[in-house]
Design a protein around this motif. Structure first.
Motif, PDB file in Angstrom:
ATOM      1  N   GLU A   9       7.299   6.150  -4.102  1.00 30.18           N
ATOM      2  CA  GLU A   9       7.007   4.912  -3.395  1.00 30.18           C
ATOM      3  C   GLU A   9       5.681   4.956  -2.634  1.00 30.18           C
ATOM      4  OE1 GLU A   9       9.623   4.112  -0.017  1.00 30.18           O
ATOM      5  OE2 GLU A   9      10.454   6.136  -0.252  1.00 30.18           O
ATOM      6  N   SER A  84       3.319   0.877  -6.299  1.00 30.07           N
ATOM      7  CA  SER A  84       3.971   2.147  -6.575  1.00 30.07           C
ATOM      8  C   SER A  84       5.030   1.993  -7.666  1.00 30.07           C
ATOM      9  CB  SER A  84       4.628   2.689  -5.303  1.00 30.07           C
ATOM     10  OG  SER A  84       5.754   1.892  -4.959  1.00 30.07           O
ATOM     11  N   LYS A  86       8.157   2.763  -7.442  1.00 30.93           N
ATOM     12  CA  LYS A  86       9.354   2.167  -6.847  1.00 30.93           C
ATOM     13  C   LYS A  86       9.187   0.669  -6.651  1.00 30.93           C
ATOM     14  CE  LYS A  86      12.629   2.775  -3.021  1.00 30.93           C
ATOM     15  NZ  LYS A  86      12.952   3.581  -1.818  1.00 30.93           N
TER      16      LYS A  86
END
Length: 307
Positions: A9, A84, A86
């Motif tokens: 993340e 990212s 995530k």
């Protein structure tokens, strides 16, 4: 190989991205974006666009028809903003309907192309062969109440393996310039009440798998002999062939690429067949002109590989 992967993340992903999409195609007109009907492509582009804050266009490994499902549809796109891993996966899934999900996302080289770098596509067709109609499996299997001889179906199908003219198994509206395809393998097996047709080729014509399955079910019922598929193949005429099997039983389970792209390995779907235990990329690809062409040359999307 693990089913679980930590999603980063903190590190923004840059450059071209590839992702795997799973979907239940029941409510959609198919993969391709259309103005008049809901599509899987439209839903995924809208979800990713919300993560990016701007429009996104995606490219897939192979289009699927109305009502057809997928467990490993490979897609690529060029992100307009860095996000990212995530953010793309969780953010995309948060904005997708419950019948579509992003499984993973990876950075890939700029010359990767989901469609033009693919070496093979694989489908599994699931038939629930029992007297009573299905309940839990009604949306992801085709029901056949008549007893099917899976061994006879398997024997009849072997004539299709290799490079052939599949005119007898292409839809009338098929847009392909050639009816020739190289079918790597086709297997028919029974697992209790399930009869599974597992088929892989360099590419498929419109409705090709469903038309093959429709003819195989005729053999399975005992209405035609095991030479039936050979006779249909020789006719090269769709109007003289058999019925088209329903889309509900068809699952797009794999797109294969050269290992140089380092795409994740994952179990072949659907999860209904998880007991088979096979993962993507386990089988060796056959000696095929297109496979050799794409493995030995770095081609641009507008090049024309061998069929």
């Amino acid at each position: 190989m693990s089913l679980f992967h930590f999603l980063d993340e903190r590190t923004p992903l840059t450059g071209r991205l590839a992702l795997s999409v799973e979907y239940d195609g029941t409510a959609y007109c198919g993969w391709q974006r259309l103005k008049h009907s809901p599509s899987v492509q439209g839903a995924v582009e809208k979800a990713l666009g919300r993560v990016a804050g701007t429009d996104i266009t995606i490219h897939c490994s192979g289009r699927t028809d109305s009502g057809v499902h997928a467990t490993r549809q490979i897609v690529h796109f060029d992100p307009p903003v860095p996000r990212s891993e995530k953010a793309w996966v969780f953010g995309g899934n948060a904005n997708l309907p419950r019948d579509i999900a992003i499984r993973w996302i990876r950075e890939v080289p700029d010359d990767f192309h989901a469609r033009f770098k693919a070496l093979a596509r694989r489908y599994r067709y699931v038939i629930l062969n029992q007297p009573s109609r299905p309940v839990l499996e009604r949306a992801n299997a085709t029901w056949c109440r008549d007893p099917l001889d899976a061994d006879a179906m398997h024997e009849a199908a072997q004539v299709l393996v290799g490079e052939n003219d599949f005119s007898s198994f292409r839809a009338a509206g098929c847009q392909s310039k050639t009816p020739w395809r190289h079918l790597h393998f086709i297997e028919v097996h029974r697992h209790g009440p399930l009869v599974v047709v597992d088929i892989q080729a360099n590419a498929f014509l419109h409705h090709m798998v469903r038309n093959i399955v429709g003819a195989l079910m005729t053999v399975g019922r005992g209405e035609e002999g095991t030479d039936y598929l050979a006779r249909l193949l020789a006719l090269k005429d769709r109007t003289l062939s058999d019925v088209t099997a329903p889309g509900s039983g068809l699952h797009f389970v794999d797109t294969l690429y050269d290992e140089v792209w380092q795409l994740p390995k994952e179990p072949l779907g659907p999860n209904l067949l998880a007991f088979l235990g096979e993962w993507t990329g386990e089988r060796e690809l056959p000696d095929c002109r297109m496979v050799d062409f794409r493995r030995r040359r770095q081609i641009a999307p507008d090049d024309k590989p061998a069929p």
